[in-house]
Design a protein around this motif. Sequence first.
Motif, PDB file in Angstrom:
ATOM      1  N   UNK A 153      -6.292   3.479   0.728  1.00 13.97           N
ATOM      2  CA  UNK A 153      -6.218   3.094   2.140  1.00 13.97           C
ATOM      3  C   UNK A 153      -5.854   4.274   3.045  1.00 13.97           C
ATOM      4  N   UNK A 154      -5.740   5.455   2.465  1.00 10.96           N
ATOM      5  CA  UNK A 154      -5.394   6.638   3.267  1.00 10.96           C
ATOM      6  C   UNK A 154      -6.474   6.897   4.320  1.00 10.96           C
ATOM      7  N   UNK A 168      -2.911   3.415   8.838  1.00 13.19           N
ATOM      8  CA  UNK A 168      -1.803   2.558   8.411  1.00 13.19           C
ATOM      9  C   UNK A 168      -0.486   3.327   8.449  1.00 13.19           C
ATOM     10  N   UNK A 169      -0.485   4.544   7.923  1.00  5.66           N
ATOM     11  CA  UNK A 169       0.735   5.348   7.925  1.00  5.66           C
ATOM     12  C   UNK A 169       1.173   5.649   9.356  1.00  5.66           C
ATOM     13  N   UNK A 224       0.808  -1.228   0.000  1.00  5.86           N
ATOM     14  CA  UNK A 224       0.000   0.000   0.000  1.00  5.86           C
ATOM     15  C   UNK A 224       0.839   1.275   0.000  1.00  5.86           C
ATOM     16  N   UNK A 225       2.170   1.156   0.032  1.00  6.93           N
ATOM     17  CA  UNK A 225       2.994   2.354   0.025  1.00  6.93           C
ATOM     18  C   UNK A 225       4.442   2.046   0.342  1.00  6.93           C
ATOM     19  N   UNK A 226       5.195   3.102   0.622  1.00  5.55           N
ATOM     20  CA  UNK A 226       6.597   2.974   0.999  1.00  5.55           C
ATOM     21  C   UNK A 226       6.905   3.912   2.158  1.00  5.55           C
ATOM     22  N   UNK A 227       7.907   3.527   2.935  1.00 11.50           N
ATOM     23  CA  UNK A 227       8.413   4.348   4.031  1.00 11.50           C
ATOM     24  C   UNK A 227       9.928   4.203   4.030  1.00 11.50           C
ATOM     25  N   UNK A 228      10.619   5.323   4.122  1.00 13.61           N
ATOM     26  CA  UNK A 228      12.076   5.295   4.151  1.00 13.61           C
ATOM     27  C   UNK A 228      12.589   6.081   5.349  1.00 13.61           C
ATOM     28  N   UNK A 229      13.487   5.465   6.071  1.00 10.55           N
ATOM     29  CA  UNK A 229      14.216   6.132   7.133  1.00 10.55           C
ATOM     30  C   UNK A 229      15.581   6.470   6.534  1.00 10.55           C
ATOM     31  N   UNK A 230      15.944   7.740   6.511  1.00 14.98           N
ATOM     32  CA  UNK A 230      17.178   8.167   5.849  1.00 14.98           C
ATOM     33  C   UNK A 230      18.198   8.710   6.841  1.00 14.98           C
TER      34      UNK A 230
END
Length: 195
Positions: free
Chosen positions: A106-107, A111-112, A80-86
Motif C-alpha cells: 500500500x506504499x 496512507x502514511x 497496513x503498518x504502525x505509527x508511534x509518537x514518542x
Amino acid sequence: MRWPVTLTGPAVVLRPLRLRDRRVWDELRLRNRAWLERWEATSPTPRAPITFRQYVRDLDAQARAGSALPFVMEHEGEMVGQLTVASIYYGSLCSATIGYWISEHVAGRGITTRAVALAADHCWSGLGLHRIEINIRPENTASLRVVEKLGFREEGVRRRYLHIDGDWRDHRSFALTAEEVPGGLLARLPAAGTR
C-alpha cells in the motif's frame, strides 16, 4: 493522557495494537521483512527476543505512562503498518517524534501522509504539544515525500542517529510547530483517495 485512544481520519485509522492482532501482525511483518529491514532500528548488541504479548504490554505501558502513543495503521479495515509518537510528557516537555512503517503493498497511496497528519493534529489540538519531529534516512525517498507533502521544515542532519541494518545511520531531521499549522495538517491535504 487518555489511553487507549483511536483516531479516525480520511482513509486511515490509528488504533492501539491488541493481543488478538498477533496473527495478522506476524503475517504483515513476515511479508514485509525485506522491504523494512533497510529502514528499521536494530540493536548494536544482540538482545533476547520478546514475545508478541510482551511487545503489546510494553507499548501499552508506554502509552499509559505518557511516553508514547503506539498505533496500528489501518486502511479500509486492513492493518497496513504502525505509527508511534514518542516522548509525550506533560509539563516541561512539549514536543514529540513520529516514526512509522507501512506495508509495501500500500506504499505510495498517501496512507502514511494521512496517518502522520492525523497523529500530529491529535498531538497539537488534543494533547497541547508544541513541536513534532520526524527523522528520515537520506536515501528513504518515500518518507522524504511524506514530509514534503506535509510541509515539514528541514532542520539538518543527525549524524549516526539510529542503529539500522548493522550500522549507525545518519538521518535528516524535519519539524513543525503548532504555530506553523494553525489549521492542522489534515486541512492541507487533498480529499481522501487523491495523492
